[in-house]
Scaffold this motif. Sequence first.
Motif, mmCIF file in Angstrom:
data_model
loop_
_atom_site.group_PDB
_atom_site.id
_atom_site.type_symbol
_atom_site.label_atom_id
_atom_site.label_comp_id
_atom_site.label_asym_id
_atom_site.label_seq_id
_atom_site.Cartn_x
_atom_site.Cartn_y
_atom_site.Cartn_z
ATOM 1 N N TYR A 154 -11.569 6.525 -19.828
ATOM 2 C CA TYR A 154 -11.814 5.810 -18.725
ATOM 3 C C TYR A 154 -10.523 5.605 -18.048
ATOM 4 C CZ TYR A 154 -16.386 5.671 -20.881
ATOM 5 O OH TYR A 154 -17.474 6.030 -21.536
ATOM 6 N N GLU A 155 -9.078 5.953 -18.493
ATOM 7 C CA GLU A 155 -8.250 5.632 -17.813
ATOM 8 C C GLU A 155 -7.468 6.701 -16.797
ATOM 9 O OE1 GLU A 155 -6.652 2.802 -18.166
ATOM 10 O OE2 GLU A 155 -5.907 2.201 -20.163
ATOM 11 N N GLU A 156 -8.235 7.754 -16.719
ATOM 12 C CA GLU A 156 -7.889 8.905 -15.818
ATOM 13 C C GLU A 156 -7.457 8.464 -14.451
ATOM 14 O OE1 GLU A 156 -10.691 8.952 -17.613
ATOM 15 O OE2 GLU A 156 -10.123 10.296 -19.114
ATOM 16 N N PRO A 157 -8.278 7.521 -13.754
ATOM 17 C CA PRO A 157 -7.572 6.967 -12.293
ATOM 18 C C PRO A 157 -6.663 6.186 -12.398
ATOM 19 C CG PRO A 157 -10.154 7.014 -12.650
ATOM 20 C CD PRO A 157 -9.695 7.246 -14.060
ATOM 21 N N MET A 158 -6.432 5.358 -13.245
ATOM 22 C CA MET A 158 -5.368 4.350 -13.454
ATOM 23 C C MET A 158 -4.192 5.241 -13.868
ATOM 24 S SD MET A 158 -8.439 2.832 -13.636
ATOM 25 C CE MET A 158 -9.095 3.465 -15.031
ATOM 26 N N GLY A 169 -7.603 -6.605 -11.790
ATOM 27 C CA GLY A 169 -6.480 -7.701 -11.964
ATOM 28 C C GLY A 169 -4.985 -7.223 -11.814
ATOM 29 N N ALA A 170 -5.018 -6.040 -12.147
ATOM 30 C CA ALA A 170 -3.478 -5.166 -12.197
ATOM 31 C C ALA A 170 -3.457 -4.662 -10.882
ATOM 32 C CB ALA A 170 -3.518 -3.822 -13.182
ATOM 33 N N PHE A 171 -4.396 -4.313 -10.189
ATOM 34 C CA PHE A 171 -4.273 -4.067 -8.691
ATOM 35 C C PHE A 171 -3.867 -5.330 -7.961
ATOM 36 C CE2 PHE A 171 -6.565 -4.366 -4.595
ATOM 37 C CZ PHE A 171 -6.082 -3.354 -3.869
ATOM 38 N N HIS A 172 -4.887 -6.169 -8.259
ATOM 39 C CA HIS A 172 -4.577 -7.435 -7.360
ATOM 40 C C HIS A 172 -2.862 -8.123 -7.653
ATOM 41 C CE1 HIS A 172 -8.415 -7.733 -5.641
ATOM 42 N NE2 HIS A 172 -9.118 -7.857 -6.572
ATOM 43 N N SER A 179 -3.449 -1.137 -16.720
ATOM 44 C CA SER A 179 -4.358 -0.203 -16.499
ATOM 45 C C SER A 179 -5.132 -0.452 -15.088
ATOM 46 C CB SER A 179 -5.554 -0.379 -17.299
ATOM 47 O OG SER A 179 -5.107 0.239 -18.734
ATOM 48 N N GLY A 180 -3.999 -0.296 -13.951
ATOM 49 C CA GLY A 180 -4.783 -0.603 -12.805
ATOM 50 C C GLY A 180 -4.526 0.627 -11.853
ATOM 51 N N VAL A 181 -5.369 0.705 -10.849
ATOM 52 C CA VAL A 181 -5.384 1.445 -9.459
ATOM 53 C C VAL A 181 -4.521 0.874 -8.577
ATOM 54 C CG1 VAL A 181 -7.432 2.915 -10.279
ATOM 55 C CG2 VAL A 181 -7.603 1.008 -8.662
ATOM 56 N N TYR A 182 -3.852 1.586 -7.680
ATOM 57 C CA TYR A 182 -2.711 1.050 -6.676
ATOM 58 C C TYR A 182 -3.214 1.838 -5.444
ATOM 59 C CZ TYR A 182 -1.133 -0.664 -11.250
ATOM 60 O OH TYR A 182 -0.984 -1.149 -12.360
ATOM 61 N N SER A 183 -4.222 2.415 -5.117
ATOM 62 C CA SER A 183 -4.550 2.789 -4.047
ATOM 63 C C SER A 183 -6.041 2.670 -3.824
ATOM 64 C CB SER A 183 -4.255 4.377 -3.917
ATOM 65 O OG SER A 183 -5.061 4.910 -3.116
ATOM 66 N N THR A 184 -6.480 2.323 -2.614
ATOM 67 C CA THR A 184 -7.814 1.891 -2.202
ATOM 68 C C THR A 184 -8.705 3.373 -2.339
ATOM 69 O OG1 THR A 184 -7.442 1.813 0.124
ATOM 70 C CG2 THR A 184 -7.592 0.053 -1.104
ATOM 71 N N GLU A 221 10.494 -26.068 -7.301
ATOM 72 C CA GLU A 221 10.260 -24.795 -6.871
ATOM 73 C C GLU A 221 10.428 -23.777 -7.846
ATOM 74 O OE1 GLU A 221 8.792 -23.619 -3.734
ATOM 75 O OE2 GLU A 221 9.114 -25.715 -3.056
ATOM 76 N N GLN A 222 9.335 -22.721 -8.044
ATOM 77 C CA GLN A 222 9.538 -21.699 -9.025
ATOM 78 C C GLN A 222 9.070 -20.645 -8.842
ATOM 79 O OE1 GLN A 222 7.595 -24.020 -12.103
ATOM 80 N NE2 GLN A 222 5.926 -22.689 -12.181
ATOM 81 N N GLN A 223 9.390 -19.481 -9.268
ATOM 82 C CA GLN A 223 8.880 -18.249 -8.839
ATOM 83 C C GLN A 223 7.657 -18.070 -9.881
ATOM 84 O OE1 GLN A 223 10.368 -15.496 -7.009
ATOM 85 N NE2 GLN A 223 11.176 -17.301 -6.142
ATOM 86 N N LEU A 224 6.870 -17.070 -9.339
ATOM 87 C CA LEU A 224 5.431 -16.992 -10.374
ATOM 88 C C LEU A 224 5.667 -15.478 -11.074
ATOM 89 C CD1 LEU A 224 2.964 -17.793 -7.734
ATOM 90 C CD2 LEU A 224 3.798 -19.386 -9.574
ATOM 91 N N VAL A 225 4.848 -15.359 -11.976
ATOM 92 C CA VAL A 225 4.631 -14.263 -12.996
ATOM 93 C C VAL A 225 3.106 -13.984 -12.528
ATOM 94 C CG1 VAL A 225 4.349 -13.430 -15.131
ATOM 95 C CG2 VAL A 225 6.468 -14.825 -14.812
ATOM 96 N N VAL A 226 2.848 -12.848 -12.345
ATOM 97 C CA VAL A 226 1.452 -12.547 -11.763
ATOM 98 C C VAL A 226 1.286 -11.266 -12.917
ATOM 99 C CG1 VAL A 226 1.400 -13.350 -9.580
ATOM 100 C CG2 VAL A 226 2.259 -10.791 -10.058
ATOM 101 N N THR A 227 -0.005 -11.067 -13.439
ATOM 102 C CA THR A 227 -0.361 -10.273 -14.384
ATOM 103 C C THR A 227 -1.943 -10.066 -14.068
ATOM 104 O OG1 THR A 227 -0.364 -9.688 -16.718
ATOM 105 C CG2 THR A 227 -0.582 -12.032 -16.396
ATOM 106 N N GLY A 228 -2.297 -8.704 -14.793
ATOM 107 C CA GLY A 228 -3.756 -8.586 -14.575
ATOM 108 C C GLY A 228 -4.054 -7.190 -15.210
ATOM 109 N N CYS A 229 -5.303 -6.942 -15.566
ATOM 110 C CA CYS A 229 -5.444 -5.630 -16.121
ATOM 111 C C CYS A 229 -6.758 -5.132 -15.271
ATOM 112 C CB CYS A 229 -6.162 -5.708 -17.580
ATOM 113 S SG CYS A 229 -7.083 -7.264 -18.080
#
Length: 154
Positions: free
Chosen positions: A102-106, A28-31, A50-55, A17-25
Amino acid sequence: MIPSILSAARDNNGGKEQQLVVTGCSMGAFHAANLFFRNPWHIDTVIALSGVYSTDYFFGEYKPTDIYLNSPLDYLRNNHDVYYLDRFRKAELIFCCGAGAYEEPMLHDTRKLQELLAARDIPARFDYWGTDCVHDWEWWQRQIVYFFDSLLPA
């Protein structure tokens, strides 16, 4: 999806068993963040660039249950479950956003997430890069190397 990912990770790791590292941009950052905040017992590190964290960015104020449950800035505000909060506090959380084109919302959502996690005493690293850092792969490639270098032993 989580059981099949964990099964593949276990199979590729000699059955351990192992823990996962998740990453995205960007999306992908949101996910990555959403996956962690909904499944913190399987993931111990998040690097979100550079993610958004709200829908809200996609749906405005429209939030039936399925959308609400995939909007971290919304469901985290109402999560008082000690089990989740304790697990969040044990993880390595890294969020980064540039201040360029293009980073304003993020940038807005990253700051809101920083406020929310700080109010819950959830430690997380928030890095804000300069106005030359735009919403593009060139920067995300630099950032992911920078953050992995900071996580891995020398």
